[in-house]
Motif scaffolding. Sequence first.
Motif, PDB file in Angstrom:
ATOM      1  N   GLN A  86     -23.167 -23.286 110.651  1.00 11.65           N
ATOM      2  CA  GLN A  86     -23.155 -22.497 109.421  1.00 11.65           C
ATOM      3  C   GLN A  86     -23.714 -23.319 108.260  1.00 11.65           C
ATOM      4  OE1 GLN A  86     -19.294 -20.948 108.489  1.00 11.65           O
ATOM      5  NE2 GLN A  86     -19.952 -20.076 106.543  1.00 11.65           N
ATOM      6  N   TRP A  87     -24.463 -22.669 107.379  1.00 13.10           N
ATOM      7  CA  TRP A  87     -24.974 -23.292 106.157  1.00 13.10           C
ATOM      8  C   TRP A  87     -23.800 -23.506 105.205  1.00 13.10           C
ATOM      9  CZ3 TRP A  87     -28.832 -25.876 104.233  1.00 13.10           C
ATOM     10  CH2 TRP A  87     -28.991 -25.973 102.853  1.00 13.10           C
ATOM     11  N   CYS A  88     -23.668 -24.715 104.669  1.00 17.47           N
ATOM     12  CA  CYS A  88     -22.539 -25.032 103.793  1.00 17.47           C
ATOM     13  C   CYS A  88     -22.976 -25.361 102.368  1.00 17.47           C
ATOM     14  CB  CYS A  88     -21.749 -26.213 104.362  1.00 17.47           C
ATOM     15  SG  CYS A  88     -20.991 -25.830 105.939  1.00 17.47           S
ATOM     16  N   GLU A 102     -28.715 -14.708 107.537  1.00 20.56           N
ATOM     17  CA  GLU A 102     -27.444 -14.166 107.070  1.00 20.56           C
ATOM     18  C   GLU A 102     -26.872 -13.213 108.109  1.00 20.56           C
ATOM     19  OE1 GLU A 102     -25.676 -12.449 102.873  1.00 20.56           O
ATOM     20  OE2 GLU A 102     -27.807 -12.227 103.300  1.00 20.56           O
ATOM     21  N   ASP A 103     -25.606 -13.385 108.415  1.00 21.84           N
ATOM     22  CA  ASP A 103     -24.916 -12.554 109.388  1.00 21.84           C
ATOM     23  C   ASP A 103     -24.150 -11.445 108.653  1.00 21.84           C
ATOM     24  OD1 ASP A 103     -24.009 -11.738 111.869  1.00 21.84           O
ATOM     25  OD2 ASP A 103     -23.176 -13.674 112.423  1.00 21.84           O
ATOM     26  N   GLU A 104     -23.563 -10.540 109.404  1.00 25.95           N
ATOM     27  CA  GLU A 104     -22.815  -9.435 108.794  1.00 25.95           C
ATOM     28  C   GLU A 104     -21.614  -9.917 107.983  1.00 25.95           C
ATOM     29  OE1 GLU A 104     -21.615 -10.151 112.983  1.00 25.95           O
ATOM     30  OE2 GLU A 104     -23.502  -9.458 112.165  1.00 25.95           O
ATOM     31  N   ASP A 105     -21.192 -11.171 108.197  1.00 27.85           N
ATOM     32  CA  ASP A 105     -20.075 -11.718 107.424  1.00 27.85           C
ATOM     33  C   ASP A 105     -20.525 -12.310 106.082  1.00 27.85           C
ATOM     34  OD1 ASP A 105     -21.315 -14.063 108.224  1.00 27.85           O
ATOM     35  OD2 ASP A 105     -19.597 -14.851 109.321  1.00 27.85           O
ATOM     36  N   GLY A 106     -21.835 -12.243 105.789  1.00 26.25           N
ATOM     37  CA  GLY A 106     -22.369 -12.747 104.526  1.00 26.25           C
ATOM     38  C   GLY A 106     -22.641 -14.234 104.511  1.00 26.25           C
ATOM     39  N   GLY A 127     -30.564 -12.756 103.166  1.00 25.38           N
ATOM     40  CA  GLY A 127     -31.312 -12.498 104.396  1.00 25.38           C
ATOM     41  C   GLY A 127     -31.671 -13.739 105.175  1.00 25.38           C
ATOM     42  N   VAL A 128     -32.629 -14.513 104.683  1.00 23.09           N
ATOM     43  CA  VAL A 128     -33.099 -15.721 105.379  1.00 23.09           C
ATOM     44  C   VAL A 128     -33.159 -16.874 104.387  1.00 23.09           C
ATOM     45  CG1 VAL A 128     -34.962 -16.752 106.728  1.00 23.09           C
ATOM     46  CG2 VAL A 128     -34.468 -14.335 106.984  1.00 23.09           C
TER      47      VAL A 128
END
Length: 78
Positions: free
Chosen positions: A6-8, A61-65, A22-23
């Motif tokens: 995950q991006w932190c 980006e996933d559905e969890d934001g 999005g990306v």
Amino acid sequence: MAERQQWCGEKICDICGCEINGVLYDTIRKDRKPEWATMCGKCYPEYGSFIFWGSGQKYEEDEDGEFYLTGGGMPDDM
């Protein structure tokens, strides 16, 4: 199977200052090597470097934001 990375960091483009949706790209800048930058999809084509281990990563980006690594990770993790 490897755990999703995950991006932190900040979700702000270092080039144009927009909030990234999005990306997200985290890559070496073409115009200021070896400087790295977080970039939106609009700025990446002009300023971003290649997406591969050691040069740049792509997060989607996933559905969890949240953003998760989809390109440029360690070869064993992809």
